[in-house]
Design a protein around this motif. Structure first.
Motif, PDB file in Angstrom:
ATOM      1  N   THR A 122       0.844  -1.185   0.000  1.00  0.00           N
ATOM      2  CA  THR A 122       0.000   0.000   0.000  1.00  0.00           C
ATOM      3  C   THR A 122       0.886   1.244   0.000  1.00  0.00           C
ATOM      4  O   THR A 122       1.846   1.323   0.764  1.00  0.00           O
ATOM      5  CB  THR A 122      -0.902   0.017   1.243  1.00  0.00           C
ATOM      6  OG1 THR A 122      -1.645  -1.199   1.270  1.00  0.00           O
ATOM      7  CG2 THR A 122      -1.849   1.192   1.209  1.00  0.00           C
ATOM      8  N   ASP A 177       1.000   5.319   0.608  1.00  0.00           N
ATOM      9  CA  ASP A 177       0.219   6.377   1.256  1.00  0.00           C
ATOM     10  C   ASP A 177      -0.087   7.480   0.243  1.00  0.00           C
ATOM     11  O   ASP A 177       0.565   7.593  -0.794  1.00  0.00           O
ATOM     12  CB  ASP A 177       0.947   6.930   2.484  1.00  0.00           C
ATOM     13  CG  ASP A 177       2.307   7.513   2.153  1.00  0.00           C
ATOM     14  OD1 ASP A 177       2.363   8.474   1.368  1.00  0.00           O
ATOM     15  OD2 ASP A 177       3.300   7.015   2.694  1.00  0.00           O
ATOM     16  N   ASP A 200       1.810   8.533  -3.222  1.00  0.00           N
ATOM     17  CA  ASP A 200       1.096   8.280  -4.465  1.00  0.00           C
ATOM     18  C   ASP A 200       1.059   9.539  -5.335  1.00  0.00           C
ATOM     19  O   ASP A 200       1.247   9.468  -6.550  1.00  0.00           O
ATOM     20  CB  ASP A 200      -0.323   7.803  -4.174  1.00  0.00           C
ATOM     21  CG  ASP A 200      -1.036   7.328  -5.425  1.00  0.00           C
ATOM     22  OD1 ASP A 200      -0.413   6.589  -6.219  1.00  0.00           O
ATOM     23  OD2 ASP A 200      -2.204   7.706  -5.617  1.00  0.00           O
TER      24      ASP A 200
END
Length: 82
Positions: free
Chosen positions: A6, A8, A12
């Motif tokens: 993932t 953050d 991104d």
């Protein structure tokens, strides 16, 4: 090796900006960033070596080489003054 993780929102956004600037693929940019940044991260977690840790690995330089290097340095200093 495939990996899933993932990112953050702040990272991104930075990745989107880098993608638009370089016109590269996201996966390529992530891979390049890891390759460039991983050594910095590893070095941060390594302990510092004590003073003289490598002393035995680097024997004293040959006297003739030291003389030659000093002569070259002296010549460069004199040339720079002119």
């Amino acid at each position: 090796m495939r990996a899933s993780f993932t990112i953050d929102p702040e990272l991104d956004k930075a990745l989107e900006q880098a993608t638009s600037e370089t016109r590269g693929k996201r996966s390529t940019l992530i891979r390049l960033a890891l390759r460039a940044g991983l050594p910095v991260v590893v070095k941060r977690f390594q302990s510092t070596r004590p003073e003289g840790y490598f002393a035995e690995d680097y024997a004293k330089a040959h006297p003739e080489r030291v003389r030659l290097e000093n002569a070259c340095a002296k010549g460069l200093k004199e040339k720079a003054k002119k």
